[in-house]
Design a protein around this motif. Structure first.
Motif, mmCIF file in Angstrom:
data_model
loop_
_atom_site.group_PDB
_atom_site.id
_atom_site.type_symbol
_atom_site.label_atom_id
_atom_site.label_comp_id
_atom_site.label_asym_id
_atom_site.label_seq_id
_atom_site.Cartn_x
_atom_site.Cartn_y
_atom_site.Cartn_z
ATOM 1 N N ALA A 151 -13.840 -60.655 -37.430
ATOM 2 C CA ALA A 151 -12.831 -59.351 -37.615
ATOM 3 C C ALA A 151 -14.193 -58.691 -36.623
ATOM 4 C CB ALA A 151 -12.551 -58.350 -37.874
ATOM 5 N N PHE A 152 -14.098 -57.767 -35.365
ATOM 6 C CA PHE A 152 -15.544 -57.067 -35.043
ATOM 7 C C PHE A 152 -14.260 -55.484 -34.707
ATOM 8 C CE2 PHE A 152 -16.479 -61.204 -34.324
ATOM 9 C CZ PHE A 152 -17.640 -60.668 -34.194
ATOM 10 N N SER A 153 -15.409 -55.031 -35.198
ATOM 11 C CA SER A 153 -14.307 -53.740 -34.964
ATOM 12 C C SER A 153 -15.737 -51.896 -34.871
ATOM 13 C CB SER A 153 -13.582 -53.019 -36.678
ATOM 14 O OG SER A 153 -12.690 -52.287 -36.449
ATOM 15 N N ALA A 154 -14.988 -51.795 -33.490
ATOM 16 C CA ALA A 154 -15.762 -50.901 -33.418
ATOM 17 C C ALA A 154 -17.425 -50.911 -33.084
ATOM 18 C CB ALA A 154 -15.453 -49.781 -34.156
ATOM 19 N N SER A 155 -17.793 -52.089 -32.636
ATOM 20 C CA SER A 155 -18.957 -52.726 -33.008
ATOM 21 C C SER A 155 -19.647 -52.623 -30.979
ATOM 22 C CB SER A 155 -19.764 -54.043 -32.828
ATOM 23 O OG SER A 155 -18.893 -53.845 -34.750
ATOM 24 N N ASP A 156 -21.012 -52.625 -31.003
ATOM 25 C CA ASP A 156 -21.863 -52.531 -29.749
ATOM 26 C C ASP A 156 -22.511 -54.177 -29.562
ATOM 27 O OD1 ASP A 156 -23.148 -52.065 -27.518
ATOM 28 O OD2 ASP A 156 -23.642 -50.535 -27.866
ATOM 29 N N LEU A 157 -21.101 -55.171 -29.069
ATOM 30 C CA LEU A 157 -22.211 -56.306 -28.866
ATOM 31 C C LEU A 157 -22.302 -56.355 -27.247
ATOM 32 C CD1 LEU A 157 -20.370 -58.512 -31.698
ATOM 33 C CD2 LEU A 157 -22.513 -57.261 -31.235
ATOM 34 N N GLY A 158 -22.742 -55.440 -26.739
ATOM 35 C CA GLY A 158 -23.279 -55.717 -24.821
ATOM 36 C C GLY A 158 -24.462 -56.585 -24.557
ATOM 37 N N ASP A 171 -11.025 -61.476 -34.167
ATOM 38 C CA ASP A 171 -10.531 -60.525 -33.562
ATOM 39 C C ASP A 171 -11.432 -59.593 -32.588
ATOM 40 O OD1 ASP A 171 -8.620 -58.225 -32.979
ATOM 41 O OD2 ASP A 171 -8.375 -58.117 -34.857
ATOM 42 N N PHE A 172 -11.278 -58.936 -32.003
ATOM 43 C CA PHE A 172 -12.347 -57.308 -31.482
ATOM 44 C C PHE A 172 -11.141 -56.466 -31.157
ATOM 45 C CE2 PHE A 172 -14.168 -61.402 -29.839
ATOM 46 C CZ PHE A 172 -15.653 -61.473 -30.211
ATOM 47 N N ASP A 173 -11.446 -56.192 -32.035
ATOM 48 C CA ASP A 173 -10.845 -53.937 -32.093
ATOM 49 C C ASP A 173 -11.621 -52.840 -32.205
ATOM 50 O OD1 ASP A 173 -8.822 -52.040 -32.582
ATOM 51 O OD2 ASP A 173 -8.965 -52.809 -35.128
ATOM 52 N N SER A 174 -11.812 -52.581 -30.311
ATOM 53 C CA SER A 174 -12.365 -51.774 -30.079
ATOM 54 C C SER A 174 -14.204 -51.741 -30.312
ATOM 55 C CB SER A 174 -11.683 -50.368 -30.407
ATOM 56 O OG SER A 174 -12.908 -50.463 -32.710
ATOM 57 N N GLY A 175 -14.631 -50.728 -29.858
ATOM 58 C CA GLY A 175 -16.144 -51.297 -29.514
ATOM 59 C C GLY A 175 -16.638 -51.875 -27.977
ATOM 60 N N THR A 176 -17.999 -51.933 -27.655
ATOM 61 C CA THR A 176 -18.274 -52.210 -26.939
ATOM 62 C C THR A 176 -19.043 -53.074 -26.442
ATOM 63 O OG1 THR A 176 -19.347 -49.268 -26.482
ATOM 64 C CG2 THR A 176 -20.343 -50.981 -25.152
ATOM 65 N N TYR A 177 -18.046 -54.308 -25.969
ATOM 66 C CA TYR A 177 -18.245 -55.784 -25.370
ATOM 67 C C TYR A 177 -19.182 -55.375 -23.797
ATOM 68 C CZ TYR A 177 -15.861 -55.502 -29.972
ATOM 69 O OH TYR A 177 -15.653 -55.165 -30.828
ATOM 70 N N ARG A 178 -19.141 -54.800 -23.218
ATOM 71 C CA ARG A 178 -19.560 -55.227 -21.832
ATOM 72 C C ARG A 178 -21.296 -55.570 -21.658
ATOM 73 N NH1 ARG A 178 -20.773 -50.576 -16.930
ATOM 74 N NH2 ARG A 178 -21.340 -51.838 -15.725
ATOM 75 N N GLY A 179 -21.344 -56.849 -21.168
ATOM 76 C CA GLY A 179 -22.358 -57.125 -21.160
ATOM 77 C C GLY A 179 -22.528 -58.537 -22.121
ATOM 78 N N GLY A 192 -7.589 -59.207 -29.974
ATOM 79 C CA GLY A 192 -8.133 -58.386 -29.031
ATOM 80 C C GLY A 192 -8.960 -58.070 -27.645
ATOM 81 N N LEU A 193 -8.248 -59.246 -26.856
ATOM 82 C CA LEU A 193 -8.225 -59.044 -25.174
ATOM 83 C C LEU A 193 -8.939 -58.338 -24.217
ATOM 84 C CD1 LEU A 193 -6.489 -62.380 -24.140
ATOM 85 C CD2 LEU A 193 -8.736 -62.033 -25.754
ATOM 86 N N SER A 194 -7.972 -56.696 -24.884
ATOM 87 C CA SER A 194 -8.144 -55.554 -24.378
ATOM 88 C C SER A 194 -9.637 -54.673 -24.241
ATOM 89 C CB SER A 194 -7.293 -53.960 -24.318
ATOM 90 O OG SER A 194 -6.523 -54.234 -26.001
ATOM 91 N N SER A 195 -9.776 -55.874 -25.566
ATOM 92 C CA SER A 195 -11.992 -54.317 -26.261
ATOM 93 C C SER A 195 -12.016 -54.967 -25.113
ATOM 94 C CB SER A 195 -11.741 -54.918 -27.853
ATOM 95 O OG SER A 195 -10.878 -53.818 -27.705
#
Length: 228
Positions: A151-158, A171-179, A192-195
């Motif tokens: 579970a990835f929550s409110a994380s920044d993994l760009g 599961d990706f729950d909120s956060g920043t994953y651009r890139g 959690g595809l919407s994240s």
């Protein structure tokens, strides 16, 4: 420093065999001054490991087994973990720079408010792990890792890349994953595809995302609906 490169992502990892660097065998990771440098800690089987406010520099940790691990406000620079089994790991308020985890079991681990800068996870088991407010401020690679139900929550993994990983029910729950580079994985059971806006995939993975979205939205096909 050595590097581990997959596609366009390169991680600087420890080079602990360089000339002039001698690693002393130690029997504990604890130090009265809180700073442990140029060390090798190996083959320990511990009931509990707790480190707070420590700084590990230029070291190798091999075949460490723990029943319970709590690391807080710990800084690791140029450290390699190899063949470790860190059960019930809770790692918080820490920063890892040029750190490599190879063939480690971190199942059910919790990383909370941890900064990752040039970190490699290779052949590691992170099933059921939870990453909360984990930030990749530099490149991070997960290669051939098991991340089932992570579970990835409110994380920044760009700045991260996952390659040839088991991502079933991750599961990706909120956060920043651009890139975030997700090429080379089966994405059909992600949650959690919407994240996952503006992540990087191959065109051939599009049907996998469609399958994951269908499951996440609990969509019923017309033929199935009419037969019920």
């Amino acid at each position: 420093m050595s590097t581990r490169t997959i596609r366009a992502t390169s991680v600087a990892i420890p080079h602990l065999n360089e000339p002039g660097l001698y690693l002393s065998q130690v029997t504990s990771l604890e130090n009265s001054r809180g700073r442990l440098a140029e060390f090798h800690y190996a083959n320990a089987d511990l009931r509990s490991l707790e480190l707070t406010g420590a700084h590990l520099i230029d070291g190798r940790i091999t075949a460490l087994t723990t029943q319970r691990t709590h690391l807080d406000e710990l800084r690791a620079d140029s450290v390699e973990f190899s063949g470790c089994d860190l059960s019930s790991l809770r790692w918080s308020n820490s920063k890892l720079s040029r750190v490599a985890f190879r063939d480690c079991k971190l199942m059910g681990a919790t990383l909370e408010d941890v900064i990752l800068d040039n970190v490699l996870f290779e052949n590691c088991k992170l099933d059921y792990s939870t990453l909360v407010r984990t930030r990749a401020t530099g490149p991070v690679i997960f290669s051939r890792c098991s991340l089932r139900e992570a579970a990835f929550s409110a994380s920044d993994l760009g700045s991260a890349l996952m390659n040839d990983c088991d991502l079933r029910h991750a599961d990706f729950d909120s956060g920043t994953y651009r890139g975030l580079d997700l090429r080379g994985n089966d994405l059909s059971q992600l949650r959690g595809l919407s994240s996952l806006r503006q992540v990087i995939i191959d065109q051939a993975q599009t049907p996998q995302l469609a399958e994951a979205l269908t499951a996440e939205l609990d969509i019923t096909y017309g033929e199935e609906h009419e037969s019920t």
